[in-house]
Design an enzyme around this catalytic site. Structure first.
Site, short mmCIF file in Angstrom:
data_model
loop_
_atom_site.label_atom_id
_atom_site.label_comp_id
_atom_site.label_asym_id
_atom_site.label_seq_id
_atom_site.Cartn_x
_atom_site.Cartn_y
_atom_site.Cartn_z
N GLY A 165 0.21 -0.95 -0.03
CA GLY A 165 0.45 0.29 -0.18
C GLY A 165 0.82 1.11 -0.09
O GLY A 165 2.06 1.67 0.81
N SER B 235 9.31 3.42 -1.10
CA SER B 235 9.59 2.13 -1.67
C SER B 235 9.44 1.09 -0.48
O SER B 235 10.35 1.25 -0.18
CB SER B 235 9.67 1.67 -2.60
OG SER B 235 9.97 0.05 -2.98
N GLY B 236 9.00 -0.08 -0.26
CA GLY B 236 9.28 -0.77 0.59
C GLY B 236 9.33 -1.21 1.55
O GLY B 236 10.64 -1.57 2.54
N SER C 281 7.96 4.97 -3.56
CA SER C 281 6.95 3.54 -4.01
C SER C 281 6.93 3.26 -5.43
O SER C 281 6.74 3.72 -6.35
CB SER C 281 5.64 4.41 -3.66
OG SER C 281 4.45 2.98 -4.09
N SER C 282 6.72 1.96 -5.83
CA SER C 282 7.09 1.80 -7.06
C SER C 282 5.79 1.94 -8.39
O SER C 282 5.93 2.05 -8.61
CB SER C 282 7.27 0.00 -7.16
OG SER C 282 6.57 -0.59 -6.52
N ASP C 283 5.08 2.41 -7.54
CA ASP C 283 4.02 2.71 -7.91
C ASP C 283 3.64 4.45 -8.43
O ASP C 283 2.87 4.60 -8.58
CB ASP C 283 2.53 1.89 -7.49
CG ASP C 283 2.54 0.65 -7.06
OD1 ASP C 283 2.46 -0.23 -7.60
OD2 ASP C 283 2.15 0.28 -6.21
N HIS D 88 -3.82 3.58 -2.89
CA HIS D 88 -3.17 1.95 -3.49
C HIS D 88 -3.32 1.32 -2.03
O HIS D 88 -2.30 1.41 -1.95
CB HIS D 88 -2.58 2.17 -4.32
CG HIS D 88 -1.55 1.04 -4.92
ND1 HIS D 88 -3.06 0.53 -5.49
CD2 HIS D 88 -0.59 0.09 -5.26
CE1 HIS D 88 -2.72 -1.53 -5.82
NE2 HIS D 88 -1.10 -1.00 -5.68
N ASP E 200 -24.16 5.77 -1.47
CA ASP E 200 -24.02 6.56 -0.96
C ASP E 200 -22.12 7.74 -1.06
O ASP E 200 -22.54 8.69 -0.76
CB ASP E 200 -23.75 6.38 0.36
CG ASP E 200 -25.17 6.48 1.58
OD1 ASP E 200 -26.22 7.34 0.88
OD2 ASP E 200 -25.54 6.02 2.66
#
Lengths: 231, 231, 231, 231
Positions: free
Chosen positions: A28, A45-46, A74-76, A95, A120
């Site tokens: 995440g 990252s990690g 982050s790798s994302d 994420h 909602d």
């Protein structure tokens, strides 16, 4: 120390993922944008949540260049920046690999609107992206993950569905800031669990009617909204 | 007191099983090897986590002879030593009866690779062993459990899938040390739960594509890995 | 104050039901017998765990007459005494409505032996009683619940399966004392959950082989048992 | 400060929703009526449980007019007042989106009586309302939600089933006061989970017999009740 407050908000939003049981270990990541400065802060990252400090958040510009920070982001990251570039209104992105939302992603199914809990927060289904082609994967995997997501919103505002599930992968959610994007990640996981239970209990059950969907969405988000204390 | 540090690491890894909700009562056991000394430390059999002390860990050689310790080692010790003898790179082994992984074992099904959470840790399916023949059971049950496992890795490196489920029984996981094998036990349980939900939601859904499996596995474990802070 | 120690043990075993998440509110009850005195101590009916004190445990003889105590005993008392009268070896009885075991009871299905977790504790299936006839219900419901249970053990020792599920109702478990009967209630719930997951994942999967069932049961309970530190 | 005690009870009942894990964020609301004064106290709309104080509870009359309080009452207030007007015996109402009960609501299925846990609290099925017509939604959505509920009790006392699930929406429960309505919300969630597991394990399983349903319901609620310490 220019981005101290931005980093702090992103750090706290990342910790919230753990508090809300949306992640195991380092799974995440959450980011938030400073649109004036044209940068985002994102989790490194990690790195484990226990070891992480607010100052470890990495500042990256919208071309994914590191502006400040000694750690690798982050790798994302490219997926996050893609979303910020294409969704003009959003301020935060989350994420996770939260269990039930990820199960829908792995089943490669959009989450149908089955009840008012869903209505909602999301106007209509929570889309599952198309599967990525082998060509896309070779090109630039994380960037193309962003493309898969934004392709779901060509005919639809990302404000009406502040969440998506990426086929074979897991969810992304967004909101006006990092905290709100985490909030939507929590909501998505609950909607995904309810929808899983509903479908396994009654596989052929009908959707929520369009009229109730509209009523519930509008009473919270429409111009005449009357839920909550504001407006 | 020669093996004090080894015992301490194994003790803490065993406690982690409880912290991570992978075990009830005395279920489960973790070991770690000192390859130079040719011994392992392993949890004593049937001792509760609350009562257990680091010094209770039993030191056993690779022929299953007790080298140090006043208690009887885990009844699964022969399976552990079998794995250490056949998998040259591993330093720690964990055995649990964690709920979802055990459900797959009882269903006698390998866990297919359905998503990137899986692909981040295991290259391809998580194998389920063959069922044990009546003859094997009579011969030496715990040793033969090890044989069932190593038979799954005749064509495949145990580093690419640091986990297995034993048909009708439960999972074993491994890693560079005891702590990493517990880490893999946690990951396996999460993958097993996601795969259970995916399959019951969409029984005929397709696997993750080979290209994404490869991409995700390599970005964490390949020579050009870019996940995390090292390499 | 003759039965102070008996009451204390039963009180603590009842509290353990809550600690182990086997009950909501006042659901569930545990008893223990003093065979020499011919009495049992049992939880009072409908008293919350928070308010309950050790002295509130009610002492009842095997004909269900109150021997000591100012409160009404559990409404299930007659089922407990029936079991003590018919199962000569047992010292404690637990009744819960734990979620997964109750689901099997409501499905009116015995829990098949699908894995070694089950085989470690129960030799063969966990029986589900027959449904009670309307006549039995009118006669003496709680006593007849005991009859339904003991009818499952006409051809089988209650020591080989220290647990049963009552059709349409919920589980009863037993053991050498109150604490051990609670232990078996915890084990049953875990076995029931694993079996639920196994069956919904693979409805037509085969049972554990007779040879492994025998091996696992005997290594813990047989004359040559080698699990744990005793024998 | 006339309604201080009423507000306090409603405040505490609302907090209990969170303690019992029935809600995420601000989902859910509880009210209690003072029949003599002709007013109810109810949770304010969209306020987080952490920020909420007893004095924030809003006092509303049975025509939904605010009598005391500076905040906007729950958006579901009209459903609460509708229930108080039509069910003369009830003193408290709870609305949640608890996971399993909501899954049944989304599946648009009444919860059949499958076991004695259910029969201990509800005489017969837990009704699922009809779906609301588009016309009703336009007219007055929250009021009409109340109509959908009371329509289920034209032939049946609301005391025999202190709970309902609203099709496509979620549950409402009631009781003699706010605390008891929350108690029933907890019970409903557990019954709903057990029924879900039962149905997915054995989709064609039979209901609990009428005789056992009657026996269990009457031993707790009938004129000759013998469960608990009172009567």
């Amino acid at each position: 120390m220019k981005y101290r407050e931005l980093k702090r908000q992103v750090y706290e939003a990342n910790l919230e993922l753990q508090t809300r049981n949306l992640v195991v270990y380092t799974f995440g990541n959450v980011s938030q944008i400073d649109r004036d400065a044209g940068v985002i802060a994102i989790k490194p990252s990690g790195v484990s949540y226990a070891d992480m400090k607010a100052d470890d958040m990495v500042i990256v510009d919208l071309d994914n260049k590191i502006v400040e920070g000694s750690m690798r982001p982050s790798s994302d990251t490219k997926t996050h920046t893609h979303l910020y570039r294409h969704f003009a209104d959003i301020g935060g992105v989350t994420h996770t690999h939260s269990t039930y939302a990820t199960a829908w992603a792995q089943a490669k199914l959009s989450i149908p609107c089955l009840g008012t809990t869903h209505a909602d927060f999301v106007f209509g289904e929570i889309p599952c992206t198309a599967e990525m082609s082998d060509e896309q994967i070779k090109r630039d995997y994380e960037e193309e993950t962003g493309v898969q997501i934004t392709d779901c919103f060509k005919q639809r505002s990302p404000n009406e569905a502040p969440m998506v599930i990426v086929a074979g992968h897991a969810p992304f959610t967004w909101g006006k800031d990092a905290a709100k994007s985490v909030y939507h990640a929590v909501i998505l996981e609950e909607i995904a669990k309810m929808a899983y239970l509903t479908r396994t209990l009654n596989p052929t059950g009908s959707l929520l009617s369009a009229a109730i969907l509209n009523k519930h969405y509008q009473r919270k988000h429409g111009s005449g909204a009357y839920y909550g204390q504001s407006n």
